[in-house]
Design a protein around this motif. Structure first.
Motif, PDB file in Angstrom:
ATOM      1  N   LEU A 163       0.835  -1.204   0.000  1.00  0.00           N
ATOM      2  CA  LEU A 163       0.000   0.000   0.000  1.00  0.00           C
ATOM      3  C   LEU A 163       0.870   1.254   0.000  1.00  0.00           C
ATOM      4  CD1 LEU A 163      -2.924   0.988  -0.028  1.00  0.00           C
ATOM      5  CD2 LEU A 163      -2.765   1.249   2.455  1.00  0.00           C
ATOM      6  N   GLY A 164       2.054   1.152   0.592  1.00  0.00           N
ATOM      7  CA  GLY A 164       2.978   2.282   0.541  1.00  0.00           C
ATOM      8  C   GLY A 164       3.304   2.671  -0.888  1.00  0.00           C
ATOM      9  N   ARG A 165       3.518   1.677  -1.739  1.00  0.00           N
ATOM     10  CA  ARG A 165       3.799   1.961  -3.151  1.00  0.00           C
ATOM     11  C   ARG A 165       2.586   2.596  -3.834  1.00  0.00           C
ATOM     12  NH1 ARG A 165       6.754  -2.898  -2.595  1.00  0.00           N
ATOM     13  NH2 ARG A 165       4.970  -4.167  -3.208  1.00  0.00           N
ATOM     14  N   VAL A 166       1.386   2.111  -3.477  1.00  0.00           N
ATOM     15  CA  VAL A 166       0.160   2.713  -4.026  1.00  0.00           C
ATOM     16  C   VAL A 166       0.076   4.180  -3.622  1.00  0.00           C
ATOM     17  CG1 VAL A 166      -2.367   2.740  -3.857  1.00  0.00           C
ATOM     18  CG2 VAL A 166      -1.159   0.572  -4.173  1.00  0.00           C
ATOM     19  N   GLY A 167       0.226   4.444  -2.328  1.00  0.00           N
ATOM     20  CA  GLY A 167       0.118   5.807  -1.845  1.00  0.00           C
ATOM     21  C   GLY A 167       1.166   6.724  -2.435  1.00  0.00           C
ATOM     22  N   GLU A 168       2.395   6.254  -2.500  1.00  0.00           N
ATOM     23  CA  GLU A 168       3.472   7.079  -3.062  1.00  0.00           C
ATOM     24  C   GLU A 168       3.237   7.369  -4.540  1.00  0.00           C
ATOM     25  OE1 GLU A 168       6.855   4.747  -2.095  1.00  0.00           O
ATOM     26  OE2 GLU A 168       6.749   5.221   0.057  1.00  0.00           O
ATOM     27  N   THR A 169       2.700   6.389  -5.256  1.00  0.00           N
ATOM     28  CA  THR A 169       2.397   6.605  -6.674  1.00  0.00           C
ATOM     29  C   THR A 169       1.304   7.648  -6.842  1.00  0.00           C
ATOM     30  OG1 THR A 169       3.047   4.346  -7.252  1.00  0.00           O
ATOM     31  CG2 THR A 169       1.600   5.493  -8.803  1.00  0.00           C
ATOM     32  N   VAL A 170       0.249   7.564  -6.012  1.00  0.00           N
ATOM     33  CA  VAL A 170      -0.850   8.528  -6.098  1.00  0.00           C
ATOM     34  C   VAL A 170      -0.346   9.931  -5.768  1.00  0.00           C
ATOM     35  CG1 VAL A 170      -3.054   9.232  -5.092  1.00  0.00           C
ATOM     36  CG2 VAL A 170      -2.637   6.817  -5.637  1.00  0.00           C
ATOM     37  N   VAL A 171       0.437  10.060  -4.715  1.00  0.00           N
ATOM     38  CA  VAL A 171       0.962  11.373  -4.330  1.00  0.00           C
ATOM     39  C   VAL A 171       1.854  11.929  -5.434  1.00  0.00           C
ATOM     40  CG1 VAL A 171       2.505  12.579  -2.732  1.00  0.00           C
ATOM     41  CG2 VAL A 171       0.753  11.015  -1.849  1.00  0.00           C
ATOM     42  N   ALA A 172       2.776  11.094  -5.938  1.00  0.00           N
ATOM     43  CA  ALA A 172       3.703  11.568  -6.970  1.00  0.00           C
ATOM     44  C   ALA A 172       2.971  11.974  -8.241  1.00  0.00           C
ATOM     45  CB  ALA A 172       4.733  10.480  -7.271  1.00  0.00           C
ATOM     46  N   SER A 173       2.005  11.183  -8.658  1.00  0.00           N
ATOM     47  CA  SER A 173       1.283  11.508  -9.895  1.00  0.00           C
ATOM     48  C   SER A 173       0.420  12.750  -9.712  1.00  0.00           C
ATOM     49  CB  SER A 173       0.438  10.321 -10.351  1.00  0.00           C
ATOM     50  OG  SER A 173      -0.544   9.989  -9.390  1.00  0.00           O
ATOM     51  N   THR A 174      -0.147  12.919  -8.521  1.00  0.00           N
ATOM     52  CA  THR A 174      -0.964  14.108  -8.255  1.00  0.00           C
ATOM     53  C   THR A 174      -0.109  15.367  -8.273  1.00  0.00           C
ATOM     54  OG1 THR A 174      -2.513  12.795  -6.929  1.00  0.00           O
ATOM     55  CG2 THR A 174      -2.552  15.187  -6.624  1.00  0.00           C
ATOM     56  N   LEU A 175       1.042  15.321  -7.623  1.00  0.00           N
ATOM     57  CA  LEU A 175       1.926  16.488  -7.609  1.00  0.00           C
ATOM     58  C   LEU A 175       2.455  16.782  -9.015  1.00  0.00           C
ATOM     59  CD1 LEU A 175       3.876  15.839  -4.287  1.00  0.00           C
ATOM     60  CD2 LEU A 175       2.214  17.662  -4.733  1.00  0.00           C
ATOM     61  N   ALA A 176       2.766  15.737  -9.769  1.00  0.00           N
ATOM     62  CA  ALA A 176       3.252  15.948 -11.137  1.00  0.00           C
ATOM     63  C   ALA A 176       2.178  16.576 -12.016  1.00  0.00           C
ATOM     64  CB  ALA A 176       3.715  14.614 -11.737  1.00  0.00           C
ATOM     65  N   GLU A 177       0.939  16.160 -11.823  1.00  0.00           N
ATOM     66  CA  GLU A 177      -0.167  16.660 -12.655  1.00  0.00           C
ATOM     67  C   GLU A 177      -0.561  18.084 -12.292  1.00  0.00           C
ATOM     68  OE1 GLU A 177      -3.270  16.314 -15.583  1.00  0.00           O
ATOM     69  OE2 GLU A 177      -1.529  15.044 -15.143  1.00  0.00           O
ATOM     70  N   PHE A 178      -0.487  18.428 -10.999  1.00  0.00           N
ATOM     71  CA  PHE A 178      -1.078  19.696 -10.556  1.00  0.00           C
ATOM     72  C   PHE A 178      -0.077  20.676  -9.952  1.00  0.00           C
ATOM     73  CE2 PHE A 178      -4.542  16.611 -10.583  1.00  0.00           C
ATOM     74  CZ  PHE A 178      -5.485  17.295 -11.354  1.00  0.00           C
ATOM     75  N   ARG A 179       1.199  20.348  -9.977  1.00  0.00           N
ATOM     76  CA  ARG A 179       2.184  21.292  -9.434  1.00  0.00           C
ATOM     77  C   ARG A 179       2.134  22.614 -10.198  1.00  0.00           C
ATOM     78  NH1 ARG A 179       7.200  20.414  -6.641  1.00  0.00           N
ATOM     79  NH2 ARG A 179       7.830  22.445  -5.820  1.00  0.00           N
ATOM     80  N   SER A 180       1.983  22.549 -11.510  1.00  0.00           N
ATOM     81  CA  SER A 180       1.936  23.763 -12.316  1.00  0.00           C
ATOM     82  C   SER A 180       0.623  24.526 -12.116  1.00  0.00           C
ATOM     83  CB  SER A 180       2.099  23.423 -13.805  1.00  0.00           C
ATOM     84  OG  SER A 180       1.009  22.641 -14.265  1.00  0.00           O
ATOM     85  N   GLN A 181      -0.344  23.879 -11.454  1.00  0.00           N
ATOM     86  CA  GLN A 181      -1.635  24.516 -11.210  1.00  0.00           C
ATOM     87  C   GLN A 181      -1.817  24.890  -9.735  1.00  0.00           C
ATOM     88  OE1 GLN A 181      -4.833  22.317 -13.397  1.00  0.00           O
ATOM     89  NE2 GLN A 181      -3.120  21.092 -14.163  1.00  0.00           N
ATOM     90  N   GLY A 182      -0.684  24.980  -9.038  1.00  0.00           N
ATOM     91  CA  GLY A 182      -0.721  25.529  -7.689  1.00  0.00           C
ATOM     92  C   GLY A 182      -0.666  24.538  -6.556  1.00  0.00           C
ATOM     93  N   LEU A 183      -0.528  23.243  -6.827  1.00  0.00           N
ATOM     94  CA  LEU A 183      -0.461  22.266  -5.745  1.00  0.00           C
ATOM     95  C   LEU A 183       0.993  22.079  -5.324  1.00  0.00           C
ATOM     96  CD1 LEU A 183      -2.009  20.319  -3.929  1.00  0.00           C
ATOM     97  CD2 LEU A 183      -1.595  18.523  -5.637  1.00  0.00           C
TER      98      LEU A 183
END
Length: 313
Positions: free
Chosen positions: A10-30
């Protein structure tokens, strides 16, 4: 950690979700330091009244960091109201039922403040002198004392004593807030995830009142209902990408500019989800920042990413 146990999977699941979310929305203020998430994976459906299950497997990203919770705090006020009803301190009546439903379904601040007044025996109004303010503040802090009495370490840094406002505060509400806003409501994603989990386990209030909380939290996801209830916190939140047949209990929160930098610009959601296939899970995510708070894609992206990653387990 606390009430859940970690696993590498589950750690790998969570880290993947966090990383993909930050990659997708960092340019949009996250920003990484303005984002938090808790994810619990349950070994079975959390049906109230069943024998206790083993502890959930969990993952947290900045999950013990306090955030201004926006309207997610209304879940805590709903539980407090049911606790007051259970002990007979307040009586069930039509206006209270309507207020509890409206504060959860439509996230009404007016309804929430009615509930807070009943639960704590306080009203917001003009300034108070020191002696009167002390008594008033003690009564308003009942909700904090109630949750502290549960003895959960996840609750040690929270504050759930403030009303929900569409603007800055005045009078005694301003006095309670403090000169630097130090007494704003505060929640963590772990505290919120634990409350949801323990509600389903029947370890917060008695089963009758736990059922009442869950009834107010339930969100139908059929398209006709969602279209008819545009304020019901599905579109733009975790419920949006859920597959047909998912059962969902949730409470979101959002704030724009409230003339107060601490309470402004938040977008959150907290949910227990039972997809038609795959494991049941609890997901809580808090985001903060002007641009990301106005983004309708971020929270659905997080939920969709969790569904995708769990399907690979």
């Amino acid at each position: 950690m606390g009430f859940y146990v970690a696993s590498a999977e589950l750690g790998r699941v969570g880290e993947t979700v966090v990383a993909s979310t930050l990659a997708e929305f960092r340019s949009q203020g996250l920003e990484p330091d303005r984002f938090a998430m808790s994810l619990l994976l349950h070994p079975g459906k959390l049906t109230l009244g069943d024998p206790p299950l083993e502890a959930p497997v969990g993952f947290g990203y900045r999950s013990a960091e306090p955030f201004y919770p926006c309207s997610v705090v209304k879940l805590f006020y709903l539980v407090a109201a049911q606790a007051r009803l259970a002990e007979g301190a307040i009586q069930f009546h039509e206006a209270l039922d309507l207020a509890m439903r409206d504060m959860m379904l439509y996230s009404s601040n007016t309804a929430t403040n009615y509930v807070i007044d009943l639960v704590t025996g306080t009203t917001g109004d003009t300034l108070l002198d020191e002696a009167a303010l002390g008594d008033w503040s003690h009564r308003r802090q009942w909700v904090n004392r109630y949750f502290a009495g549960l003895g959960w370490p996840e609750l040690s840094s929270i504050n759930v004593s403030q009303k929900l406002m569409d603007d800055v505060r005045y009078g005694r509400e301003r006095q309670l807030l403090g000169p630097a806003g130090q007494n704003h409501n505060r929640l963590t994603t772990d505290a919120t995830a634990r409350l949801i989990y323990e509600l389903f386990r029947g370890r917060v209030v008695d089963p009758e009142h736990s059922w009442a909380v869950l009834d107010y939290l339930r969100r139908p996801l059929d398209p006709e209902w969602v279209a008819a209830e545009p304020l019901a916190q599905v579109t733009g939140f975790f419920g949006e990408p859920m597959p047909t047949g998912t059962r969902l209990w949730s409470k979101s929160g959002w704030s724009g500019w409230l003339r107060d930098p601490i309470s402004s610009w938040g977008r959150h959601d907290a949910a227990y989800c039972e997809p038609p296939s795959g494991p049941a899970f609890t997901l809580v995510a808090f985001t903060q920042g002007k641009t990301i708070s106005q983004n309708f894609r971020c929270l659905p992206f997080i939920a969709a990413s969790v569904l995708q990653e769990l399907a690979r387990l």
